[in-house]
Design a protein around this motif. Structure first.
Motif, PDB file in Angstrom:
ATOM      1  N   SER A 152       0.828  -1.204   0.000  1.00 48.21           N
ATOM      2  CA  SER A 152       0.000   0.000   0.000  1.00 48.21           C
ATOM      3  C   SER A 152       0.867   1.261   0.000  1.00 48.21           C
ATOM      4  CB  SER A 152      -0.930  -0.008   1.210  1.00 48.21           C
ATOM      5  OG  SER A 152      -1.681   1.167   1.279  1.00 48.21           O
ATOM      6  N   GLN A 153       1.944   1.243   0.777  1.00 52.07           N
ATOM      7  CA  GLN A 153       2.858   2.388   0.806  1.00 52.07           C
ATOM      8  C   GLN A 153       3.544   2.574  -0.547  1.00 52.07           C
ATOM      9  OE1 GLN A 153       3.496   4.747   3.219  1.00 52.07           O
ATOM     10  NE2 GLN A 153       1.674   3.871   4.156  1.00 52.07           N
ATOM     11  N   ALA A 154       3.946   1.467  -1.162  1.00 49.85           N
ATOM     12  CA  ALA A 154       4.578   1.556  -2.484  1.00 49.85           C
ATOM     13  C   ALA A 154       3.580   2.080  -3.518  1.00 49.85           C
ATOM     14  CB  ALA A 154       5.115   0.187  -2.899  1.00 49.85           C
ATOM     15  N   TYR A 155       2.344   1.631  -3.430  1.00 50.65           N
ATOM     16  CA  TYR A 155       1.305   2.118  -4.341  1.00 50.65           C
ATOM     17  C   TYR A 155       1.099   3.617  -4.149  1.00 50.65           C
ATOM     18  CZ  TYR A 155      -3.016   2.055  -7.059  1.00 50.65           C
ATOM     19  OH  TYR A 155      -3.978   2.285  -8.019  1.00 50.65           O
ATOM     20  N   SER A 156       1.021   4.049  -2.887  1.00 46.49           N
ATOM     21  CA  SER A 156       0.836   5.477  -2.587  1.00 46.49           C
ATOM     22  C   SER A 156       2.007   6.306  -3.101  1.00 46.49           C
ATOM     23  CB  SER A 156       0.678   5.686  -1.079  1.00 46.49           C
ATOM     24  OG  SER A 156      -0.503   5.107  -0.621  1.00 46.49           O
ATOM     25  N   ALA A 157       3.219   5.775  -2.990  1.00 44.58           N
ATOM     26  CA  ALA A 157       4.390   6.494  -3.495  1.00 44.58           C
ATOM     27  C   ALA A 157       4.303   6.660  -5.006  1.00 44.58           C
ATOM     28  CB  ALA A 157       5.670   5.750  -3.105  1.00 44.58           C
ATOM     29  N   ASN A 158       3.828   5.639  -5.699  1.00 51.03           N
ATOM     30  CA  ASN A 158       3.659   5.740  -7.148  1.00 51.03           C
ATOM     31  C   ASN A 158       2.566   6.748  -7.512  1.00 51.03           C
ATOM     32  OD1 ASN A 158       5.462   3.874  -8.697  1.00 51.03           O
ATOM     33  ND2 ASN A 158       4.672   2.438  -7.194  1.00 51.03           N
ATOM     34  N   VAL A 159       1.505   6.790  -6.739  1.00 51.82           N
ATOM     35  CA  VAL A 159       0.445   7.777  -6.980  1.00 51.82           C
ATOM     36  C   VAL A 159       1.001   9.185  -6.790  1.00 51.82           C
ATOM     37  CG1 VAL A 159      -1.739   8.700  -6.085  1.00 51.82           C
ATOM     38  CG2 VAL A 159      -1.484   6.251  -6.455  1.00 51.82           C
ATOM     39  N   THR A 160       1.808   9.381  -5.760  1.00 49.97           N
ATOM     40  CA  THR A 160       2.429  10.689  -5.521  1.00 49.97           C
ATOM     41  C   THR A 160       3.331  11.080  -6.683  1.00 49.97           C
ATOM     42  OG1 THR A 160       2.338  10.344  -3.133  1.00 49.97           O
ATOM     43  CG2 THR A 160       3.884  12.007  -3.936  1.00 49.97           C
ATOM     44  N   ALA A 161       4.134  10.140  -7.162  1.00 46.97           N
ATOM     45  CA  ALA A 161       5.006  10.422  -8.309  1.00 46.97           C
ATOM     46  C   ALA A 161       4.177  10.779  -9.538  1.00 46.97           C
ATOM     47  CB  ALA A 161       5.897   9.213  -8.593  1.00 46.97           C
ATOM     48  N   PHE A 162       3.062  10.092  -9.746  1.00 49.55           N
ATOM     49  CA  PHE A 162       2.184  10.387 -10.876  1.00 49.55           C
ATOM     50  C   PHE A 162       1.612  11.805 -10.762  1.00 49.55           C
ATOM     51  CE2 PHE A 162      -1.938  10.298 -13.046  1.00 49.55           C
ATOM     52  CZ  PHE A 162      -1.537   9.873 -14.299  1.00 49.55           C
ATOM     53  N   ASN A 163       1.198  12.184  -9.552  1.00 50.49           N
ATOM     54  CA  ASN A 163       0.649  13.527  -9.347  1.00 50.49           C
ATOM     55  C   ASN A 163       1.708  14.607  -9.593  1.00 50.49           C
ATOM     56  OD1 ASN A 163      -1.960  12.682  -8.806  1.00 50.49           O
ATOM     57  ND2 ASN A 163      -1.573  12.470  -6.615  1.00 50.49           N
ATOM     58  N   VAL A 164       2.941  14.338  -9.208  1.00 48.84           N
ATOM     59  CA  VAL A 164       4.026  15.291  -9.476  1.00 48.84           C
ATOM     60  C   VAL A 164       4.221  15.437 -10.979  1.00 48.84           C
ATOM     61  CG1 VAL A 164       6.523  15.630  -9.272  1.00 48.84           C
ATOM     62  CG2 VAL A 164       5.197  14.989  -7.264  1.00 48.84           C
ATOM     63  N   LEU A 165       4.193  14.324 -11.702  1.00 50.46           N
ATOM     64  CA  LEU A 165       4.333  14.387 -13.156  1.00 50.46           C
ATOM     65  C   LEU A 165       3.200  15.188 -13.790  1.00 50.46           C
ATOM     66  CD1 LEU A 165       5.504  10.752 -13.901  1.00 50.46           C
ATOM     67  CD2 LEU A 165       6.812  12.851 -14.273  1.00 50.46           C
ATOM     68  N   LYS A 166       1.983  15.038 -13.260  1.00 49.48           N
ATOM     69  CA  LYS A 166       0.850  15.819 -13.773  1.00 49.48           C
ATOM     70  C   LYS A 166       1.076  17.310 -13.542  1.00 49.48           C
ATOM     71  CE  LYS A 166      -2.876  14.422 -11.875  1.00 49.48           C
ATOM     72  NZ  LYS A 166      -4.194  13.965 -11.409  1.00 49.48           N
ATOM     73  N   GLN A 167       1.588  17.666 -12.363  1.00 48.97           N
ATOM     74  CA  GLN A 167       1.850  19.072 -12.061  1.00 48.97           C
ATOM     75  C   GLN A 167       2.923  19.641 -12.986  1.00 48.97           C
ATOM     76  OE1 GLN A 167       2.864  19.108  -7.927  1.00 48.97           O
ATOM     77  NE2 GLN A 167       0.738  18.924  -7.237  1.00 48.97           N
ATOM     78  N   ILE A 168       3.952  18.844 -13.258  1.00 50.69           N
ATOM     79  CA  ILE A 168       5.014  19.288 -14.159  1.00 50.69           C
ATOM     80  C   ILE A 168       4.446  19.531 -15.557  1.00 50.69           C
ATOM     81  CG2 ILE A 168       7.112  18.506 -15.352  1.00 50.69           C
ATOM     82  CD1 ILE A 168       7.893  17.118 -12.692  1.00 50.69           C
ATOM     83  N   ALA A 169       3.604  18.633 -16.019  1.00 51.29           N
ATOM     84  CA  ALA A 169       3.001  18.794 -17.340  1.00 51.29           C
ATOM     85  C   ALA A 169       2.113  20.035 -17.389  1.00 51.29           C
ATOM     86  CB  ALA A 169       2.189  17.556 -17.704  1.00 51.29           C
ATOM     87  N   ALA A 170       1.336  20.271 -16.346  1.00 50.96           N
ATOM     88  CA  ALA A 170       0.455  21.433 -16.305  1.00 50.96           C
ATOM     89  C   ALA A 170       1.268  22.721 -16.319  1.00 50.96           C
ATOM     90  CB  ALA A 170      -0.433  21.376 -15.074  1.00 50.96           C
ATOM     91  N   ARG A 171       2.348  22.759 -15.574  1.00 48.93           N
ATOM     92  CA  ARG A 171       3.196  23.954 -15.561  1.00 48.93           C
ATOM     93  C   ARG A 171       3.886  24.159 -16.895  1.00 48.93           C
ATOM     94  NH1 ARG A 171       5.101  23.037  -9.554  1.00 48.93           N
ATOM     95  NH2 ARG A 171       3.305  23.955  -8.520  1.00 48.93           N
ATOM     96  N   GLY A 172       4.253  23.055 -17.522  1.00 51.18           N
ATOM     97  CA  GLY A 172       4.861  23.164 -18.854  1.00 51.18           C
ATOM     98  C   GLY A 172       3.887  23.732 -19.875  1.00 51.18           C
ATOM     99  N   LEU A 173       2.625  23.386 -19.758  1.00 50.92           N
ATOM    100  CA  LEU A 173       1.622  23.927 -20.681  1.00 50.92           C
ATOM    101  C   LEU A 173       1.345  25.402 -20.400  1.00 50.92           C
ATOM    102  CD1 LEU A 173      -0.892  20.937 -20.767  1.00 50.92           C
ATOM    103  CD2 LEU A 173       0.662  21.682 -22.593  1.00 50.92           C
ATOM    104  N   GLU A 174       1.515  25.832 -19.168  1.00 51.73           N
ATOM    105  CA  GLU A 174       1.306  27.243 -18.818  1.00 51.73           C
ATOM    106  C   GLU A 174       2.382  28.127 -19.435  1.00 51.73           C
ATOM    107  OE1 GLU A 174       1.018  27.568 -14.592  1.00 51.73           O
ATOM    108  OE2 GLU A 174      -0.836  26.414 -14.510  1.00 51.73           O
ATOM    109  N   ILE A 175       3.559  27.572 -19.681  1.00 49.52           N
ATOM    110  CA  ILE A 175       4.640  28.358 -20.271  1.00 49.52           C
ATOM    111  C   ILE A 175       4.254  28.821 -21.667  1.00 49.52           C
ATOM    112  CG2 ILE A 175       7.020  28.185 -21.165  1.00 49.52           C
ATOM    113  CD1 ILE A 175       7.620  26.313 -18.839  1.00 49.52           C
ATOM    114  N   GLY A 176       3.527  27.986 -22.374  1.00 46.70           N
ATOM    115  CA  GLY A 176       3.135  28.325 -23.736  1.00 46.70           C
ATOM    116  C   GLY A 176       2.054  29.389 -23.838  1.00 46.70           C
ATOM    117  N   LYS A 177       1.464  29.800 -22.754  1.00 45.16           N
ATOM    118  CA  LYS A 177       0.374  30.794 -22.789  1.00 45.16           C
ATOM    119  C   LYS A 177       0.899  32.189 -23.040  1.00 45.16           C
ATOM    120  CE  LYS A 177      -3.002  28.479 -19.931  1.00 45.16           C
ATOM    121  NZ  LYS A 177      -3.796  28.540 -18.720  1.00 45.16           N
TER     122      LYS A 177
END
Length: 148
Positions: free
Chosen positions: A123-148
């Protein structure tokens, strides 16, 4: 595109830990099963995982299409589910329908404490992967904001 390979790595971790939790749940469910299809008590199962060292054919084609010399691989995959070879527990109960001629019943080699510890680790390993996924989503969202 390192972003996509990061997503693949995180996704493989989520899939592997989900499989691990499924197997642990099966073990806990069958902790009192004294007879299976093969006539003996339930035998504890364990998940074997390994690092994905080679890129998939799709990753190789995608890398060539992007002009890269090779595709990098990563992540983890479940290679097999094996049975625990440890001995069954014996309980004296001559009235049990699965008792042998001496009155002993073979109980599954499932230890609830071990299964709960494994479940918490998965469960802890799964949660760590979910956290990493959420960080990747935030990075992608910020990258898209640069193009605005």
């Amino acid at each position: 595109m390192a972003f996509m390979s990061s997503m693949n790595i995180v996704g493989s971790g989520l899939t592997a830990q989900q499989m691990r939790l499924d197997v642990i749940s099966e073990n806990i469910t069958n902790q009192n099963t004294t007879r299976t299809e093969n006539g003996e008590a339930y035998r504890r199962k364990m998940v074997v995982m390994e690092s994905q060292g080679e890129p998939s054919p799709f990753q190789q084609v995608l890398a060539r299409a992007r002009g890269e010399s090779s595709a990098t691989a990563g992540g983890v995959r479940v290679t097999e589910i094996v049975e625990d070879p440890s001995d069954f527990k014996l309980m004296y109960d001559p009235t049990h329908p699965d008792a042998d001629e001496d009155g002993y019943v073979e109980l599954p080699n499932v230890d609830l404490v071990k299964e709960m510890a494994d479940a918490m680790a998965a469960s802890q390993a799964y949660s760590a992967n979910v956290t990493a996924f959420n960080v990747l989503k935030q990075i992608a969202a910020r990258g898209l904001e640069i193009g605005k």
